[in-house]
Design an enzyme around this catalytic site. Structure first.
Site, PDB file in Angstrom:
ATOM      1  N   GLU A   9       0.828  -1.196   0.000  1.00 28.50           N
ATOM      2  CA  GLU A   9       0.000   0.000   0.000  1.00 28.50           C
ATOM      3  C   GLU A   9       0.868   1.255   0.000  1.00 28.50           C
ATOM      4  O   GLU A   9       1.959   1.273   0.571  1.00 28.50           O
ATOM      5  CB  GLU A   9      -0.945  -0.009   1.207  1.00 28.50           C
ATOM      6  CG  GLU A   9      -1.974  -1.128   1.086  1.00 28.50           C
ATOM      7  CD  GLU A   9      -2.922  -1.263   2.273  1.00 28.50           C
ATOM      8  OE1 GLU A   9      -4.030  -1.773   2.063  1.00 28.50           O
ATOM      9  OE2 GLU A   9      -2.566  -0.881   3.395  1.00 28.50           O
ATOM     10  N   CYS A  45       3.506   8.536   1.416  1.00 28.01           N
ATOM     11  CA  CYS A  45       4.043   7.535   2.331  1.00 28.01           C
ATOM     12  C   CYS A  45       4.254   6.247   1.535  1.00 28.01           C
ATOM     13  O   CYS A  45       3.305   5.636   1.057  1.00 28.01           O
ATOM     14  CB  CYS A  45       3.056   7.344   3.489  1.00 28.01           C
ATOM     15  SG  CYS A  45       3.601   6.157   4.704  1.00 28.01           S
ATOM     16  N   CYS A  71       6.532  -7.012   6.600  1.00 26.28           N
ATOM     17  CA  CYS A  71       7.730  -6.630   7.355  1.00 26.28           C
ATOM     18  C   CYS A  71       8.173  -7.846   8.153  1.00 26.28           C
ATOM     19  O   CYS A  71       7.346  -8.558   8.713  1.00 26.28           O
ATOM     20  CB  CYS A  71       7.407  -5.467   8.303  1.00 26.28           C
ATOM     21  SG  CYS A  71       8.853  -4.816   9.167  1.00 26.28           S
ATOM     22  N   CYS A 100       6.701  -5.703  15.429  1.00 29.89           N
ATOM     23  CA  CYS A 100       6.331  -4.758  16.475  1.00 29.89           C
ATOM     24  C   CYS A 100       4.883  -5.029  16.878  1.00 29.89           C
ATOM     25  O   CYS A 100       4.014  -5.150  16.016  1.00 29.89           O
ATOM     26  CB  CYS A 100       6.518  -3.331  15.978  1.00 29.89           C
ATOM     27  SG  CYS A 100       8.200  -3.022  15.416  1.00 29.89           S
ATOM     28  N   CYS A 108       1.853  -2.887  15.566  1.00 29.19           N
ATOM     29  CA  CYS A 108       1.817  -2.542  14.137  1.00 29.19           C
ATOM     30  C   CYS A 108       1.125  -3.626  13.326  1.00 29.19           C
ATOM     31  O   CYS A 108       1.487  -4.797  13.408  1.00 29.19           O
ATOM     32  CB  CYS A 108       3.246  -2.341  13.628  1.00 29.19           C
ATOM     33  SG  CYS A 108       3.342  -2.083  11.852  1.00 29.19           S
ATOM     34  N   CYS A 145      -0.912   5.580   9.968  1.00 29.56           N
ATOM     35  CA  CYS A 145       0.348   4.959  10.368  1.00 29.56           C
ATOM     36  C   CYS A 145       0.121   3.615  11.030  1.00 29.56           C
ATOM     37  O   CYS A 145      -0.600   3.515  12.017  1.00 29.56           O
ATOM     38  CB  CYS A 145       0.985   5.838  11.437  1.00 29.56           C
ATOM     39  SG  CYS A 145       2.432   6.632  10.896  1.00 29.56           S
TER      40      CYS A 145
HETATM   41  N1  SAH Z   1       9.448   0.121   9.668  1.00 31.70           N
HETATM   42  C1  SAH Z   1       9.713   1.490   9.842  1.00 31.70           C
HETATM   43  C2  SAH Z   1       8.854   2.401   8.996  1.00 31.70           C
HETATM   44  C3  SAH Z   1       7.379   2.068   8.858  1.00 31.70           C
HETATM   45  S1  SAH Z   1       6.304   2.351  10.208  1.00 31.70           S
HETATM   46  C4  SAH Z   1       9.602   1.856  11.303  1.00 31.70           C
HETATM   47  O1  SAH Z   1       9.119   1.044  12.079  1.00 31.70           O
HETATM   48  O2  SAH Z   1      10.056   2.931  11.670  1.00 31.70           O
HETATM   49  C5  SAH Z   1       6.090   4.123  10.360  1.00 31.70           C
HETATM   50  C6  SAH Z   1       5.786   4.551  11.807  1.00 31.70           C
HETATM   51  O3  SAH Z   1       4.469   4.161  12.221  1.00 31.70           O
HETATM   52  C7  SAH Z   1       6.736   3.924  12.807  1.00 31.70           C
HETATM   53  O4  SAH Z   1       7.153   4.866  13.756  1.00 31.70           O
HETATM   54  C8  SAH Z   1       5.846   2.878  13.456  1.00 31.70           C
HETATM   55  O5  SAH Z   1       6.348   2.494  14.688  1.00 31.70           O
HETATM   56  C9  SAH Z   1       4.539   3.598  13.519  1.00 31.70           C
HETATM   57  N2  SAH Z   1       3.387   2.729  13.762  1.00 31.70           N
HETATM   58  C10 SAH Z   1       3.274   1.416  13.481  1.00 31.70           C
HETATM   59  N3  SAH Z   1       2.056   0.965  13.842  1.00 31.70           N
HETATM   60  C11 SAH Z   1       1.394   2.003  14.367  1.00 31.70           C
HETATM   61  C12 SAH Z   1       0.073   2.165  14.896  1.00 31.70           C
HETATM   62  N4  SAH Z   1      -0.795   1.165  14.902  1.00 31.70           N
HETATM   63  N5  SAH Z   1      -0.294   3.395  15.337  1.00 31.70           N
HETATM   64  C13 SAH Z   1       0.581   4.434  15.264  1.00 31.70           C
HETATM   65  N6  SAH Z   1       1.817   4.338  14.767  1.00 31.70           N
HETATM   66  C14 SAH Z   1       2.236   3.134  14.327  1.00 31.70           C
HETATM   67 FE1  SF4 Z   2       7.919  -3.320  10.646  1.00 30.39          FE
HETATM   68 FE2  SF4 Z   2       5.703  -2.163  11.593  1.00 30.39          FE
HETATM   69 FE3  SF4 Z   2       7.793  -2.570  13.195  1.00 30.39          FE
HETATM   70 FE4  SF4 Z   2       7.962  -0.713  11.253  1.00 30.39          FE
HETATM   71  S1  SF4 Z   2       6.566  -0.668  13.017  1.00 30.39           S
HETATM   72  S2  SF4 Z   2       9.512  -2.257  11.791  1.00 30.39           S
HETATM   73  S3  SF4 Z   2       6.710  -1.704   9.663  1.00 30.39           S
HETATM   74  S4  SF4 Z   2       6.557  -4.174  12.208  1.00 30.39           S
END
Ligand code: SAH
Ligand code: SF4
Length: 391
Positions: free
Chosen positions: A117, A130, A137, A141, A144, A370
């Site tokens: 996406e 974005c 991934c 996390c 996420c 995000c």
């Molecule tokens: N993988 C990279 C970039 C993609 S995520 C990273 O983790 O930095 C972009 C941002 O969105 C990151 O800071 C991530 O931690 C945040 N993010 C992920 N899931 C989220 C959620 N459910 N609500 C708010 N921010 C989130």
């Molecule tokens: Fe991967 Fe989501 Fe963690 Fe970013 S926040 S490193 S996209 S699992």
């Protein structure tokens, strides 16, 4: 007796996007050097190759042309040769959604059948695209949605540049001949904050951003590109030296105990290792601050004590703290912090001398915010999968 059939799986890596068409090379995403080499390989005389590469580059990235026949400053038979050997191909847009707030989300299918996406966020006088760097991934996390997607592969540079090009198509942002600069750009900034960990796909991300930054094409300045990482410590410095873009770091916690749970890569490179790498970051200065991203999770990382610890941890690093109210997704194990809590947290950080903007969630109604990205078709399959089918 019937032979046992293969189990039903959710694997989408089964249907190629299209049949290979005589193995034509996609020119999108090649660096200038690689483009020149490809042209020589196709029979372009070496002494002409640099100039031809420059002409083709301009057609592709300045004018947005996809058809070699339209490249009118090249000889007709040369255009025919190019069409035989090369293509200018973008990922296929399989769905496009527009949020009530104007945010646009594109679901793209890439070769091999994987899906990613891309999100466009319009703002006053600017607009941010974005971009995803991987299908899914490999990191997991816990807050996420992307981290729960099963299928993962790196995107190619073509697929990363292609996201910028197809958004320009959709926004009708390619220049028209004879038309000068037209004020504010619709896509003024690119953030590598979609699906995936960009530092786990470094070369493709770097090459793609070099194409996007090139002054004779899309021409976005390096300061308009932000790479967000969860903390792949050994690769961090390369973002500065090989791309020169801005850096955002997903910190999200102020103790290793909590960060281990939220951002599991912390077990490999903990907070001290991460901050150590950032203190050494080559481009660090007051005008090129590091952005720390901090997701606000109710009763997990949002206390006053966390805010004060955060300020102590980052002391001496020119930084801004982006507070991200948690964006919920179906089945998520967390809740968003209350608004008053987020403001109180922001206040402590602000009083310590750091900008601490609270990010306004955008495109929530189309699951474009995000951390909500996860291909729509995988969501649909999950819902339809009969009970008992293998996960
Ligand atoms: N993988 C990279 C970039 C993609 S995520 C990273 O983790 O930095 C972009 C941002 O969105 C990151 O800071 C991530 O931690 C945040 N993010 C992920 N899931 C989220 C959620 N459910 N609500 C708010 N921010 C989130
Ligand atoms: Fe991967 Fe989501 Fe963690 Fe970013 S926040 S490193 S996209 S699992």
């Amino acid at each position: 007796m019937n032979t046992p059939t293969a189990p039903v799986t959710q694997d989408v890596l089964t249907i190629p996007r299209r049949l290979p068409e005589g193995g034509r090379t996609n020119l999108v995403g090649l660096t200038r050097e690689a483009l020149r080499a490809a042209l020589i390989d196709a029979g372009t005389p070496e002494r002409q190759a640099k100039m031809r590469a420059g002409q083709i580059w301009q057609w592709i990235y300045h004018w947005g042309v996809r058809d070699f026949a339209a490249m009118t400053n090249l000889a007709k038979d040369y255009r025919a040769l190019l069409a035989e050997r090369f293509e200018i191909a973008l990922p296929e847009v399989v769905a496009r959604q527009v949020s009530a707030d104007g945010t646009r989300k594109y679901l793209l299918r890439v070769a091999g059948g994987g899906e990613v996406e891309t999100v466009y966020i319009p703002e006053e006088g600017r607009g941010t695209l974005c971009v995803s760097s991987q299908i899914g991934c490999t990191l997991t996390c816990s807050f996420c949605h992307t981290g729960t997607q099963k299928l993962v592969r790196n995107l190619t540079a073509a697929e990363i540049v292609g996201q910028v090009m197809l958004a320009r198509d959709d926004l009708d942002e390619w220049p028209q001949p004879g038309q000068g600069a037209t004020g504010d750009r619709l896509i003024s900034n690119v953030v590598l904050m979609g699906m995936g960990e960009p530092l786990y796909n470094f070369e493709a991300v770097r090459d793609a951003m070099r194409v996007v930054m090139d002054g004779e094409g899309i021409a976005l300045g390096r300061r308009r590109i932000t790479l967000s990482t969860s903390g792949v410590v050994p690769e961090i410095a390369r973002a500065a030296t090989e791309i020169g873009c801005q850096l955002a770091v997903s910190l999200h916690a102020t103790t290793d105990e909590v960060r281990d749970l939220l951002v599991p890569i912390n077990r490999k490179w903990n907070i001290a290792a991460l901050l150590g790498a950032l203190r050494e970051y080559p481009r660090l200065s007051n005008s090129e601050r590091i952005t720390f991203e901090y997701v606000m999770l109710k009763d997990v990382n949002d206390s006053d004590a966390d805010a004060r610890r955060l300020v102590r941890l980052i002391a001496g690093i020119p930084a801004k703290i982006n507070l991200i109210p948690f964006n919920e997704w179906p089945g998520a194990p967390y809740r968003r912090s209350d608004w008053e809590r987020i403001e109180a947290f922001a206040d402590i950080v602000h009083k310590a001398g750091y900008a601490s903007p609270i990010r306004t969630p955008r495109g929530e109604d189309i699951m474009a915010a995000c951390g909500q990205l996860k291909s729509a078709s995988e969501r649909a399959r999950r819902v339809r999968a009969p009970a008992g089918s293998p996960a």
